[in-house]
Design a protein around this motif. Structure first.
Motif, mmCIF file in Angstrom:
data_model
loop_
_atom_site.group_PDB
_atom_site.id
_atom_site.type_symbol
_atom_site.label_atom_id
_atom_site.label_comp_id
_atom_site.label_asym_id
_atom_site.label_seq_id
_atom_site.Cartn_x
_atom_site.Cartn_y
_atom_site.Cartn_z
ATOM 1 N N LEU A 113 25.203 -28.271 -84.956
ATOM 2 C CA LEU A 113 25.443 -27.438 -83.780
ATOM 3 C C LEU A 113 24.220 -27.487 -82.874
ATOM 4 N N THR A 114 24.458 -27.319 -81.589
ATOM 5 C CA THR A 114 23.349 -27.249 -80.653
ATOM 6 C C THR A 114 22.592 -25.944 -80.836
ATOM 7 N N ASN A 115 21.294 -25.977 -80.597
ATOM 8 C CA ASN A 115 20.427 -24.814 -80.741
ATOM 9 C C ASN A 115 19.727 -24.554 -79.407
ATOM 10 N N PRO A 116 19.974 -23.412 -78.774
ATOM 11 C CA PRO A 116 20.675 -22.212 -79.264
ATOM 12 C C PRO A 116 22.117 -22.106 -78.771
ATOM 13 N N GLY A 117 22.681 -23.183 -78.191
ATOM 14 C CA GLY A 117 23.991 -23.097 -77.562
ATOM 15 C C GLY A 117 25.127 -22.758 -78.497
ATOM 16 N N GLY A 118 25.059 -23.296 -79.749
ATOM 17 C CA GLY A 118 26.107 -22.997 -80.713
ATOM 18 C C GLY A 118 27.380 -23.787 -80.522
ATOM 19 N N GLU A 173 27.580 -20.797 -73.636
ATOM 20 C CA GLU A 173 26.376 -21.361 -74.251
ATOM 21 C C GLU A 173 25.490 -20.233 -74.740
ATOM 22 N N GLY A 174 25.200 -20.222 -76.035
ATOM 23 C CA GLY A 174 24.298 -19.218 -76.567
ATOM 24 C C GLY A 174 22.887 -19.390 -76.030
ATOM 25 N N THR A 175 22.168 -18.302 -75.968
ATOM 26 C CA THR A 175 20.764 -18.346 -75.541
ATOM 27 C C THR A 175 19.812 -17.925 -76.660
ATOM 28 N N THR A 176 20.368 -17.349 -77.723
ATOM 29 C CA THR A 176 19.561 -16.916 -78.861
ATOM 30 C C THR A 176 20.251 -17.340 -80.151
ATOM 31 N N PHE A 177 19.472 -17.902 -81.067
ATOM 32 C CA PHE A 177 19.996 -18.305 -82.371
ATOM 33 C C PHE A 177 19.298 -17.511 -83.464
ATOM 34 N N GLU A 228 25.594 -17.903 -92.832
ATOM 35 C CA GLU A 228 26.260 -17.456 -91.613
ATOM 36 C C GLU A 228 25.256 -17.509 -90.469
ATOM 37 N N LEU A 229 25.654 -18.179 -89.379
ATOM 38 C CA LEU A 229 24.792 -18.377 -88.230
ATOM 39 C C LEU A 229 25.337 -17.624 -87.033
ATOM 40 N N SER A 230 24.456 -17.177 -86.167
ATOM 41 C CA SER A 230 24.818 -16.442 -84.961
ATOM 42 C C SER A 230 24.196 -17.116 -83.743
ATOM 43 N N PHE A 231 25.029 -17.334 -82.721
ATOM 44 C CA PHE A 231 24.578 -17.872 -81.436
ATOM 45 C C PHE A 231 25.025 -16.871 -80.370
ATOM 46 N N THR A 232 24.072 -16.207 -79.752
ATOM 47 C CA THR A 232 24.377 -15.063 -78.901
ATOM 48 C C THR A 232 23.973 -15.318 -77.457
ATOM 49 N N ARG A 233 24.818 -14.845 -76.549
ATOM 50 C CA ARG A 233 24.459 -14.783 -75.138
ATOM 51 C C ARG A 233 24.666 -13.358 -74.664
ATOM 52 N N MET A 234 23.584 -12.692 -74.331
ATOM 53 C CA MET A 234 23.656 -11.318 -73.849
ATOM 54 C C MET A 234 23.843 -11.332 -72.333
ATOM 55 N N TRP A 235 24.589 -10.342 -71.856
ATOM 56 C CA TRP A 235 24.805 -10.238 -70.415
ATOM 57 C C TRP A 235 23.530 -9.794 -69.721
ATOM 58 N N LEU A 250 30.174 -10.348 -70.089
ATOM 59 C CA LEU A 250 30.375 -10.041 -71.500
ATOM 60 C C LEU A 250 29.113 -10.432 -72.261
ATOM 61 N N SER A 251 28.832 -9.725 -73.333
ATOM 62 C CA SER A 251 27.881 -10.200 -74.331
ATOM 63 C C SER A 251 28.696 -10.803 -75.469
ATOM 64 N N ILE A 252 28.349 -12.020 -75.885
ATOM 65 C CA ILE A 252 29.176 -12.755 -76.843
ATOM 66 C C ILE A 252 28.303 -13.273 -77.981
ATOM 67 N N ASP A 253 28.756 -13.013 -79.183
ATOM 68 C CA ASP A 253 28.073 -13.450 -80.403
ATOM 69 C C ASP A 253 29.020 -14.364 -81.164
ATOM 70 N N LYS A 254 28.726 -15.657 -81.176
ATOM 71 C CA LYS A 254 29.548 -16.638 -81.893
ATOM 72 C C LYS A 254 28.979 -16.830 -83.297
ATOM 73 N N ARG A 255 29.847 -16.808 -84.289
ATOM 74 C CA ARG A 255 29.417 -16.942 -85.681
ATOM 75 C C ARG A 255 30.076 -18.169 -86.341
ATOM 76 N N PHE A 256 29.321 -18.811 -87.220
ATOM 77 C CA PHE A 256 29.829 -19.918 -88.034
ATOM 78 C C PHE A 256 29.387 -19.689 -89.471
ATOM 79 N N ILE A 257 30.311 -19.926 -90.431
ATOM 80 C CA ILE A 257 30.069 -19.645 -91.840
ATOM 81 C C ILE A 257 30.448 -20.866 -92.676
ATOM 82 N N LEU A 258 29.556 -21.257 -93.598
ATOM 83 C CA LEU A 258 29.835 -22.346 -94.537
ATOM 84 C C LEU A 258 29.525 -21.854 -95.939
ATOM 85 N N PHE A 259 30.434 -22.168 -96.898
ATOM 86 C CA PHE A 259 30.283 -21.770 -98.288
ATOM 87 C C PHE A 259 30.026 -22.971 -99.185
ATOM 88 N N ARG A 260 29.422 -22.692 -100.316
ATOM 89 C CA ARG A 260 29.292 -23.708 -101.358
ATOM 90 C C ARG A 260 30.690 -24.133 -101.825
#
Length: 642
Positions: free
Chosen positions: A25-30, A76-80, A91-98, A109-119
């Motif tokens: 994933l792109t950092n911090p875009g997500g 596009e997230g601005t904070t990772f 679990e990863l968070s890519f956030t863009r605050m208004w 909007l403030s948007i927090d995108k999450r991605f999760i990977l398990f064993r």
């Protein structure tokens, strides 16, 4: 033992791997730019400069804007940050605050995108939290989704259901001169495709739409090596418009989508409108992206069966316990509502009727039927069993109305009081009685009250505009381009005439009331005629004409009784609808019910005519679809004629 989940953070990328698949994933875009799996370097397509890889996006417009389209926002997230990191789960968070400086450029909007990977997991999860506060300006949210653009050379076989599966043309086939755009940009006739087998077909992403209640798994299969990419949505609670709202799935490019908010098959009524400083928060997802493979190319098509098995497993696991966000209620924070729905229609039965197969749901408080246009909250739906019993499980804490409708009966049920859900509650409502609109016995009726035009006559498609997939699927024959044009072929000089008692709506009632083309970009309104007889006109009451529509697109339904030139008409709906269900190969959009009084003075003993005019004739695609029409007598002792 399966490999532990590993996380590598770089300056501009974040890499997740569990030994089965690897995500970049792109950092911090997500945004997802790479998925490695089963020897394929990247399951995603990056060649398109605008729509590439895997991404969350939305479409928005300024407050007060007309229509359903505005600006696309790729979020596009601005904070990772790393939310959870163990050997078992990341679990990863890519956030863009208004920020007010973003006004005009991004949706407020403030948007927090999450991605999760398990064993040990052959796939990954994604969800997002959308939030507004009192400092944010007003705006319209038209659409939001998560989308994946898959490797063009690898993923050519699409599967939406057991019978809706096929090899797909290439995206270049849609471009001139290989493709010829038809009445709207989404529909393209393939005149010179790269692979001749597709020549003459129409490709349109709306031909692959699906109702929310059935839209649980879809995707693509790569044959060399045999690999499947599947979009699994285990719950509809975060989707808008109710269980039968239709939306996109997978289509050419190849593209696979999880649609959360859209105006498809609803139009402007489904635009989410936020006022100045209106607070709001909603969690979309999680959805699951499942990857599977086969050791033998001859087993490739069985990947669909495995994807359905995985879908069932995800549904049984809902609500998930693993999302780290406190905004996603876990199972012990939710409640249950159950009851028994009955129908009282004294002109059908002296006894209460069980609401067999009723759609029953909880949605934010509103007017009767408001759930189909409600877009800000969560909705929870189920089907009643053969005895009318229902149980709605895993309901998030909030206050709701109970809504329902029953196939075979017109109208909507809504609970008189609201229902408040708290953690662990079990609300038993007991017997609920729905009294559908009814003033008297049926004099005559056309169709089946099921909020669909599927029972009416659908013509064979024009051979110039076919999708081969649907030639042998009778239940989906409506998913062909240009069926509306066949009306003029069937009725070149006069309009549809239906005679109660002799006509058969399955053969004699065209599926859509559309205009007739009479010249280049010139269209003529059409008037349908319902002939019926009344042996004895009741002189002491009012007859009732009930017209249920299952679609309307910039239309005006006018009703006249025994006088085709009455001005004004006896009834007009005014301008209604923008769901585009006719153009988008659907058999329903939004539901409308009109209850029209017909004084006995307008009827005559013996032969009578109802004239139905769709008065808006700007384009070929302005029209309505009828669900059901019924004429009721004012007195119980009138002899019904069905």
């Amino acid at each position: 033992m399966a490999a532990a989940v590993q996380l590598r953070i770089q300056d501009d990328q974040v890499v997740l791997t569990n030994g089965i698949l690897q995500l970049t994933l792109t950092n911090p875009g997500g945004n997802l730019i790479e998925i490695q799996y089963c020897g394929i370097d990247n399951l995603l397509e990056l060649s398109n400069p605008n729509l590439r890889g895997g991404f969350w996006d939305l479409n928005w417009s300024e407050a007060g804007s007309a229509g359903t389209r505005g600006k696309f926002d790729t979020i596009e997230g601005t904070t990772f940050r790393v939310v959870v990191e163990t050997d078992e789960q990341v679990e990863l968070s890519f956030t863009r605050m208004w920020d007010p400086s973003l006004q005009g450029d991004h949706a407020p909007l403030s948007i927090d995108k999450r991605f999760i990977l398990f064993r040990g997991c052959s796939g990954f999860y994604s969800y997002a939290i959308y939030e507004r506060n009192e400092d944010m300006p007003a705006f319209n949210l038209n659409e939001t989704r998560i989308a994946f653009m898959l490797n063009i050379q690898k993923f050519r076989y699409m599967a939406i259901s057991d019978d809706r599966q096929r090899y797909m043309p290439l995206p270049d086939d849609r471009l001139p001169p290989r493709g010829e755009e038809l009445a709207f940009p989404e529909a393209v006739r393939l005149v010179d495709p790269i692979e001749p087998e597709f020549k003459g077909e129409v490709d349109d992403k709306y031909e692959y739409s699906c109702e929310n209640k059935d839209n649980q798994v879809h995707g693509f299969i790569c044959l060399e090596p045999p690999v499947g990419f599947w979009q699994i949505t285990p719950s509809n609670e975060f989707r808008t418009g109710g269980p039968t709202k239709q939306d996109l799935t997978s289509h050419v490019n190849p593209t696979t989508l999880a649609m959360f908010v859209s105006t498809h098959y609803g139009g402007t009524d489904l635009v989410v409108k936020f006022g100045e400083g209106e607070p709001w928060k909603k969690v979309f997802g999680p959805v699951f992206i499942y990857l599977n493979s086969a050791s033998d190319e001859n087993e490739a098509f069985k990947l669909w069966d495995d994807a359905k098995r995985q879908m069932n497993q995800e549904v049984e696991s809902w609500p998930y316990g693993f999302p780290a966000s406190e905004d996603f209620p876990k199972a012990d924070q939710r409640g249950t509502v159950s009851g028994n729905l009955l129908v009282r229609d004294r002109y059908t039965s002296e006894e209460l009727i069980v609401a067999d197969g009723a759609y029953v749901g909880l949605a934010p408080p509103g007017e009767i039927g408001s759930f189909q246009k409600e877009c800000k909250g969560y909705q929870f739906w189920t089907r009643a069993d053969s005895q009318g019993y229902f149980s709605i499980n895993n309901v998030s804490p909030a206050t709701y109305n109970l809504y329902a409708w029953v196939p075979g009966f017109i109208g909507d049920y809504r609970s008189e009081s609201t229902i408040t859900i708290t953690a662990g509650c079990e609300v038993e409502l007991g017997d609920l009685v729905f009294e559908p609109p009814r003033d008297g016995p049926t004099l005559w009726e056309i169709g089946i009250p099921d909020r669909s035009a599927a029972e009416f006559y659908f013509p064979d498609p024009n051979p110039l505009y076919i999708n081969k997939l649907y030639l042998n699927l009778p239940a989906d024959r409506f998913r062909q381009y240009g069926l509306w044009e066949r009306y003029a072929d069937l009725y070149p000089d006069g309009d549809l005439v239906y005679t109660v008692g002799t006509s058969d709506y399955r053969k004699d009632w065209f599926y859509a009331h559309v205009n007739r083309k009479i010249g280049e970009n010139i269209f003529q309104s059409t008037t349908w005629q319902v002939n019926f007889e009344v042996d004895n006109v009741v002189q002491t009451g009012t007859y009732k004409l009930r017209i249920a529509l299952c679609s309307a697109t910039y239309s005006e339904l006018q009703v006249r009784v025994n006088d085709p030139d009455a001005n004004p008409p006896h009834f007009t709906s005014g301008l209604i609808g923008s769901d585009n269900a006719i153009a988008r190969h659907g058999v329903h959009g939004l539901y409308w019910l009109f209850n029209i009084d017909i004084p006995e003075s307008q009827l005559r003993q013996g032969y009578n005519v109802i004239y139905l005019t769709q008065a808006k004739n700007d384009t070929a695609l302005h029209g309505i679809m009828y669900d059901y029409i019924r004429m009721e007598c004012p007195e119980p002792d009138t002899i019904p004629m069905k």
